[in-house]
Design a protein around this motif. Structure first.
Motif, PDB file in Angstrom:
ATOM      1  N   SER A  25     -27.314 -21.934 -21.233  1.00 58.28           N
ATOM      2  CA  SER A  25     -27.450 -22.874 -22.351  1.00 58.28           C
ATOM      3  C   SER A  25     -28.249 -24.114 -21.956  1.00 58.28           C
ATOM      4  O   SER A  25     -29.023 -24.652 -22.758  1.00 58.28           O
ATOM      5  CB  SER A  25     -26.067 -23.280 -22.864  1.00 58.28           C
ATOM      6  N   ALA A  29     -31.594 -25.650 -23.790  1.00 58.43           N
ATOM      7  CA  ALA A  29     -31.593 -27.032 -24.294  1.00 58.43           C
ATOM      8  C   ALA A  29     -32.745 -27.829 -23.690  1.00 58.43           C
ATOM      9  O   ALA A  29     -33.388 -28.640 -24.379  1.00 58.43           O
ATOM     10  CB  ALA A  29     -30.258 -27.700 -23.973  1.00 58.43           C
ATOM     11  N   SER A  37     -26.987 -29.838 -28.385  1.00 53.98           N
ATOM     12  CA  SER A  37     -26.501 -29.995 -27.013  1.00 53.98           C
ATOM     13  C   SER A  37     -26.278 -28.637 -26.351  1.00 53.98           C
ATOM     14  O   SER A  37     -26.141 -27.614 -27.037  1.00 53.98           O
ATOM     15  CB  SER A  37     -25.181 -30.764 -27.024  1.00 53.98           C
ATOM     16  N   PRO A  38     -26.235 -28.604 -25.002  1.00 52.23           N
ATOM     17  CA  PRO A  38     -25.914 -27.360 -24.308  1.00 52.23           C
ATOM     18  C   PRO A  38     -24.578 -26.773 -24.759  1.00 52.23           C
ATOM     19  O   PRO A  38     -24.436 -25.540 -24.826  1.00 52.23           O
ATOM     20  CB  PRO A  38     -25.866 -27.775 -22.837  1.00 52.23           C
ATOM     21  N   ILE A  41     -25.119 -24.931 -27.924  1.00 56.74           N
ATOM     22  CA  ILE A  41     -25.850 -23.685 -27.631  1.00 56.74           C
ATOM     23  C   ILE A  41     -24.914 -22.656 -27.015  1.00 56.74           C
ATOM     24  O   ILE A  41     -24.977 -21.460 -27.328  1.00 56.74           O
ATOM     25  CB  ILE A  41     -27.050 -23.977 -26.702  1.00 56.74           C
TER      26      ILE A  41
END
Length: 356
Positions: A25, A29, A37-38, A41
């Motif tokens: 993720s 990102a 945001s990660p 994700i």
């Protein structure tokens, strides 16, 4: 699938194709600027995994696309600009086909090799059957009292000849009669039509003129049927088989052994190419298990038909890992297929049909 999931899947596949490593993720990102945001994700990736579009090969690793994910990408997510070839690639294709041999056999061989070199995968081409070639010229040449040379020139530029022994001596007049009748009846027909439907009619016609020409006709019929009998299947050209060994997916010995066994027998590959060229217009993409072969489950195939004299007669394609840059490969397969059609006097259909 909502728009965010589509963006994440698209980014994940592009990154995995480029790098060959599971994608996390944070990578998405950082590299793709999706504006989330990660953590967001990660949640979306979990949903994509539950939906079967991506998988996690190891507990601590990122995700990789599944066959279902690749299929969704090919059918729904590829952008038109992704299929654009670079100026250098376009020029390489133009230079190659401007200087390519006009004789079809060489054209097929060279085009298949070019496709393998430009994709760095295994390229395949199913050549048209000889029996589909149209007879343009037919000539009988006396070698001596008992031997005759029959020469056939087909619309693909090939010259086929055979020396035959005659059981009776033919005068020059008799020989000219045979040649004239055969030219009248055969020129403009495919070799398959000649062998299947006209030989008996020609025999009756010749027998009405002179019964002793029957044996000569039988020998000529044998010449035609020889090509028909030896041409039951289209021939498969394969170039760049060892290119697959450069891909990390094929470093496993067992995987390579299974794949090369399939390629050696070539029936699976040939059947896929033939079915694609006969049943569909435009490009077809097979992904993973869609190839219906245990030895090819880690592979994808992209294939498109080509045309000779306006008729769809064969197909050309690429076999590579499922982790292939589909837009670029599709663009190369389509453009080379169109050029093969153009060089052989045909026409190409470039619309892309999705494989259901």
């Amino acid at each position: 699938m909502d728009e965010r999931k589509k963006q994440i899947l698209h980014a994940l596949i592009r990154d995995y194709v480029d790098v060959g490593e599971p994608v996390g993720s944070r990578t998405i990102a950082k590299k793709y600027g999706l504006g989330v945001s990660p953590a967001t994700i990660r949640n979306e990736m979990s949903d994509l995994e539950e939906m079967g579009f991506i998988i996690q090969p190891h507990a601590s690793a990122g995700r990789v696309p599944s066959d279902k994910g690749y299929r969704y990408y090919v059918d729904n997510l590829m952008e038109p600009e992704e299929k654009l070839l670079s100026d250098e690639e376009q020029q390489r294709l133009a230079d190659f086909f401007d200087g390519c041999a006009a004789e079809l056999e060489q054209l097929f061989q060279q085009s298949c090799k070019l496709l393998s070199n430009m994709t760095n995968y295994t390229a395949m081409l199913v050549k048209p059957k000889l029996s589909e070639s149209v007879l343009e010229r037919f000539k009988l040449v006396r070698l001596n009292e008992n031997q005759l040379l029959a020469i056939m020139i087909t619309d693909d530029g090939k010259i086929h000849n055979k020396i035959m022994k005659l059981p009776v001596t033919l005068s020059d007049l008799n020989l000219a009669e045979v040649e004239a009748v055969l030219q009248e009846r055969l020129l403009g027909l495919s070799l398959a039509q000649v062998a299947d439907s006209l030989t008996m009619e020609i025999a009756r016609h010749l027998l009405q003129q002179q019964s002793r020409l029957q044996q000569a006709l039988a020998l000529l019929q044998e010449l035609l049927l020889d090509y028909s009998r030896t041409d039951q299947d289209s021939s498969l050209l394969i170039q760049g088989t060892l290119n697959l060994l450069k891909q990390p997916e094929f470093h496993d010995v067992d995987t390579v052994r299974e794949l090369f066994t399939v390629l050696e027998t070539d029936e699976v590959v040939k059947e896929l190419l033939l079915v694609a060229s006969k049943q569909r217009h435009g490009t077809v993409v097979y992904i993973g298990d869609e190839l219906n072969s245990q030895g090819m489950s880690a592979c994808s195939m992209v294939t498109t038909p080509f045309y000779v004299n306006g008729e769809k007669v064969g197909s050309i394609g690429v076999l590579g890992p499922t982790r292939m840059p589909y837009p670029k490969v599709i663009a190369l397969v389509e453009q080379i297929g169109q050029q093969v059609s153009r060089k052989s006097g045909g026409r190409a259909i470039d619309n892309y049909n999705k494989e259901d």
